[in-house]
Design an enzyme around this catalytic site. Structure first.
Site, PDB file in Angstrom:
ATOM      1  CB  CYS A   8      24.623  63.588  53.376  1.00  0.00           C
ATOM      2  SG  CYS A   8      26.933  63.683  52.421  1.00  0.00           S
ATOM      3  CG  ASN A  11      29.526  68.462  50.882  1.00  0.00           C
ATOM      4  OD1 ASN A  11      30.379  69.119  50.580  1.00  0.00           O
ATOM      5  ND2 ASN A  11      28.592  67.918  50.017  1.00  0.00           N
ATOM      6  CB  CYS A  13      28.419  59.383  49.593  1.00  0.00           C
ATOM      7  SG  CYS A  13      29.470  57.917  48.772  1.00  0.00           S
ATOM      8  NE  ARG A  14      24.412  59.328  52.914  1.00  0.00           N
ATOM      9  CZ  ARG A  14      24.076  59.747  54.526  1.00  0.00           C
ATOM     10  NH1 ARG A  14      23.160  59.310  54.554  1.00  0.00           N
ATOM     11  NH2 ARG A  14      24.765  60.381  54.488  1.00  0.00           N
ATOM     12  CB  SER A  15      24.992  66.140  50.707  1.00  0.00           C
ATOM     13  OG  SER A  15      26.310  66.071  51.093  1.00  0.00           O
ATOM     14  CG  ASP A 125      27.027  56.188  54.702  1.00  0.00           C
ATOM     15  OD1 ASP A 125      27.386  56.843  53.228  1.00  0.00           O
ATOM     16  OD2 ASP A 125      27.275  57.082  55.745  1.00  0.00           O
TER      17      ASP A 125
HETATM   18  P1  4NP Z   1      27.956  60.455  52.655  1.00  0.00           P
HETATM   19  O1  4NP Z   1      28.459  59.562  52.963  1.00  0.00           O
HETATM   20  O2  4NP Z   1      27.410  61.227  53.673  1.00  0.00           O
HETATM   21  O3  4NP Z   1      26.731  60.610  52.058  1.00  0.00           O
HETATM   22  O4  4NP Z   1      28.816  61.914  52.260  1.00  0.00           O
HETATM   23  C1  4NP Z   1      30.260  59.082  53.095  1.00  0.00           C
HETATM   24  C2  4NP Z   1      30.643  59.576  53.198  1.00  0.00           C
HETATM   25  C3  4NP Z   1      31.738  59.521  54.097  1.00  0.00           C
HETATM   26  C4  4NP Z   1      31.609  58.598  54.877  1.00  0.00           C
HETATM   27  C5  4NP Z   1      29.719  58.355  55.516  1.00  0.00           C
HETATM   28  C6  4NP Z   1      29.584  58.344  54.790  1.00  0.00           C
HETATM   29  N1  4NP Z   1      33.146  58.457  55.851  1.00  0.00           N
HETATM   30  O5  4NP Z   1      32.866  58.110  57.443  1.00  0.00           O
HETATM   31  O6  4NP Z   1      33.733  58.843  56.267  1.00  0.00           O
END
Ligand code: 4NP
Length: 158
Positions: A8, A11, A13-15, A125
């Site tokens: 993702c 790294n 939240c989703r992955s 997201d």
């Molecule tokens: P992820 O979510 O891609 O599912 O881990 C996010 C985590 C952090 C951010 C964006 C999306 N960020 O902008 O810091």
């Protein structure tokens, strides 16, 4: 050994949710020595951090432990190692396609393509939203994980 990498943006939240859910489904099916799982982000902001506490809570409510996971960024070596590199959304996939060597022989695509007949679906997201977004991620990831395991069982039998 079949090797799977979930990707993702951050790294956190989703992955990592996909990582923890798929890891448990594999263990529950006695396949921990047959399938290896990892996760990474296309971005570098959160390297070394544990998953977001909201992701940990949503996963824990459904019986999945994410506490051992730490964020890392995708590297060129990942394209040499992993048989499946599965993106959570279209932006993650575009990024991966832009850095993938043309010689990559594994499967590079969207994770949700394993959830059913519909192609092109992204895991939204949840980072800037409320807690429903995080439980929705678990729902989507569980569905795609079951489909991915079935796909691997068919295509990598023996
Ligand atoms: P992820 O979510 O891609 O599912 O881990 C996010 C985590 C952090 C951010 C964006 C999306 N960020 O902008 O810091």
């Amino acid at each position: 050994m079949v090797k799977v990498l979930f990707v993702c943006l951050g790294n956190i939240c989703r992955s990592p949710t996909a990582h923890g859910v798929f890891e448990k489904i594999i263990a529950d099916n006695g396949l921990s020595t047959a399938i290896q799982v990892d996760s990474a982000g296309t971005g570098n902001w959160h390297i070394g951090r544990a998953p977001d506490s909201r992701s940990c809570d949503a996963a824990a409510q459904r019986g999945y432990d994410l506490s051992h996971l730490r964020a890392r960024q995708v590297t060129p070596a990942d394209f040499e190692y992993f048989d499946y590199i599965l993106a959570m959304d279209g932006d993650n996939l575009s990024h991966l396609l832009s850095i993938a060597p043309s010689s990559y022989e594994g499967h590079l695509g969207l994770f949700m393509d394993f959830a059913g007949p519909t192609r092109g679906v992204s895991v939204p997201d949840p980072y800037y939203g409320g807690s429903d977004g995080f439980s929705r991620v678990v729902d989507m990831v569980e569905k795609a994980s079951r489909g991915l395991l079935q796909h691997i069982a068919i295509h990598h039998a023996g």
